[in-house]
Design a protein around this motif. Sequence first.
Motif, short mmCIF file in Angstrom:
data_model
loop_
_atom_site.label_atom_id
_atom_site.label_comp_id
_atom_site.label_asym_id
_atom_site.label_seq_id
_atom_site.Cartn_x
_atom_site.Cartn_y
_atom_site.Cartn_z
N TRP A 1 6.13 11.92 -5.33
CA TRP A 1 5.85 12.74 -6.50
C TRP A 1 4.44 13.30 -6.43
N HIS A 2 4.24 14.39 -7.16
CA HIS A 2 2.94 15.05 -7.27
C HIS A 2 2.56 15.11 -8.74
N MET A 3 1.27 15.00 -8.99
CA MET A 3 0.74 15.14 -10.34
C MET A 3 -0.51 16.01 -10.28
N ALA A 4 -0.60 17.03 -11.13
CA ALA A 4 -1.78 17.88 -11.21
C ALA A 4 -2.27 17.91 -12.65
N LEU A 5 -3.60 17.96 -12.80
CA LEU A 5 -4.21 18.02 -14.12
C LEU A 5 -5.34 19.03 -14.13
N VAL A 6 -5.52 19.68 -15.27
CA VAL A 6 -6.69 20.50 -15.56
C VAL A 6 -7.42 19.81 -16.70
N VAL A 7 -8.60 19.28 -16.40
CA VAL A 7 -9.34 18.42 -17.32
C VAL A 7 -10.58 19.16 -17.82
N PRO A 8 -10.57 19.69 -19.05
CA PRO A 8 -11.76 20.38 -19.56
C PRO A 8 -12.97 19.45 -19.61
N ALA A 9 -14.16 20.03 -19.48
CA ALA A 9 -15.38 19.23 -19.55
C ALA A 9 -15.47 18.44 -20.85
N ALA A 10 -14.92 18.98 -21.93
CA ALA A 10 -14.96 18.31 -23.23
C ALA A 10 -14.13 17.03 -23.25
N THR A 11 -13.31 16.79 -22.20
CA THR A 11 -12.57 15.53 -22.12
C THR A 11 -13.51 14.34 -22.01
N VAL B 1 -13.73 24.26 -11.71
CA VAL B 1 -13.95 25.68 -11.97
C VAL B 1 -15.07 25.86 -12.99
N GLY B 2 -16.02 24.93 -12.96
CA GLY B 2 -17.11 24.97 -13.93
C GLY B 2 -16.73 24.27 -15.20
N SER B 3 -15.92 24.89 -16.01
CA SER B 3 -15.57 24.33 -17.32
C SER B 3 -14.46 23.29 -17.26
N ALA B 4 -13.85 23.10 -16.10
CA ALA B 4 -12.73 22.15 -16.01
C ALA B 4 -12.67 21.52 -14.62
N LEU B 5 -12.22 20.30 -14.59
CA LEU B 5 -11.98 19.54 -13.38
C LEU B 5 -10.51 19.69 -13.00
N LEU B 6 -10.23 19.86 -11.71
CA LEU B 6 -8.87 20.00 -11.21
C LEU B 6 -8.53 18.79 -10.34
N LEU B 7 -7.37 18.22 -10.58
CA LEU B 7 -6.92 17.05 -9.82
C LEU B 7 -5.51 17.30 -9.31
N HIS B 8 -5.26 16.89 -8.07
CA HIS B 8 -3.90 16.92 -7.53
C HIS B 8 -3.65 15.63 -6.76
N TYR B 9 -2.77 14.78 -7.31
CA TYR B 9 -2.38 13.54 -6.65
C TYR B 9 -1.06 13.77 -5.91
N ARG B 10 -0.96 13.18 -4.71
CA ARG B 10 0.30 13.17 -3.95
C ARG B 10 0.61 11.72 -3.61
N VAL B 11 1.80 11.25 -4.02
CA VAL B 11 2.13 9.83 -3.94
C VAL B 11 3.50 9.64 -3.32
N SER B 12 3.62 8.67 -2.42
CA SER B 12 4.91 8.19 -1.93
C SER B 12 4.92 6.67 -2.11
N GLU B 13 5.91 6.16 -2.83
CA GLU B 13 5.96 4.73 -3.11
C GLU B 13 7.40 4.26 -3.18
N ARG C 1 0.84 -1.19 0.00
CA ARG C 1 0.00 0.00 0.00
C ARG C 1 0.88 1.25 0.00
N PRO C 2 1.16 1.83 -1.16
CA PRO C 2 1.84 3.13 -1.17
C PRO C 2 0.94 4.20 -0.55
N GLU C 3 1.53 5.33 -0.21
CA GLU C 3 0.75 6.44 0.33
C GLU C 3 0.24 7.29 -0.82
N VAL C 4 -1.07 7.40 -0.93
CA VAL C 4 -1.69 8.12 -2.05
C VAL C 4 -2.85 8.94 -1.53
N GLU C 5 -2.93 10.18 -1.97
CA GLU C 5 -4.09 11.01 -1.67
C GLU C 5 -4.37 11.92 -2.86
N VAL C 6 -5.61 12.36 -2.95
CA VAL C 6 -6.03 13.17 -4.08
C VAL C 6 -6.96 14.28 -3.61
#
Length: 220
Positions: free
Chosen positions: A154-164, A57-69, A47-52
């Motif tokens: 490591w960290h990963m961030a994404l901006v996901v438009p609704a059209a995705t 913002v209406g037109s887009a979804l925001l994601l931020h993952y934080r992972v230790s493995e 079980r690595p350490e993972v949180e999200v």
Amino acid sequence: MPSLKNGGGQGAGFPLRACDVPQLMLTHGVPYHRVETLNWPEAFPYRPEVEVALAHVGSALLLHYRVSENCLRAVAEGDGGRVWEDSCCELFLQPSAASPYYNMECNCAGTLLVYAGKDRHDRRPAPAEVLQNVDRWSSLGRDVIPLTDGPATWHMALVVPAATLFESDLNDFSGQHMRGNVYKCGDCLSVPHYLSMFPITTERPDFHRPEFFQDIVFAE
């Protein structure tokens, strides 16, 4: 899921960048949720350490993952590649019971795939232009990472438009009631693992099980 429509980014008259997402989450007190369910502990006990953190913002979804493995890998050959074999975080979303669900999978170097379908079979890939419009930022950079053992964070961030969600007529996440799950995997890591936010009760690892999705509500 919190709305940041009045908190900067697109609503403030300038493009929202993935590299800004971690600070936005902090500034607005967006909560982080642990991705820690071991659905198949006998076969895959690691079980690595993972949180999200998730917001929109209406037109887009925001994601931020934080992972230790304990291992890194990012060798998928471009968007649409086999990212699930790398150090990978995934969000599955189903806008409605009548719609397909979408699997959005991103490795630790920001390589992405998005598919749509009703089950794991006959899934359809997002067009290249859809993937290109998803902005990504990784604390590790965007270069290939060969299999590397040893502690890593490591960290990963994404901006996901609704059209995705390319087979759904969606322009705004505000007020939407969807279902989904969040996952962390790494099929070809030194210690393979399969974590989820919400439990899955199948005999073998299988993330493509929408019957185990839970509600995800997007604030107005």
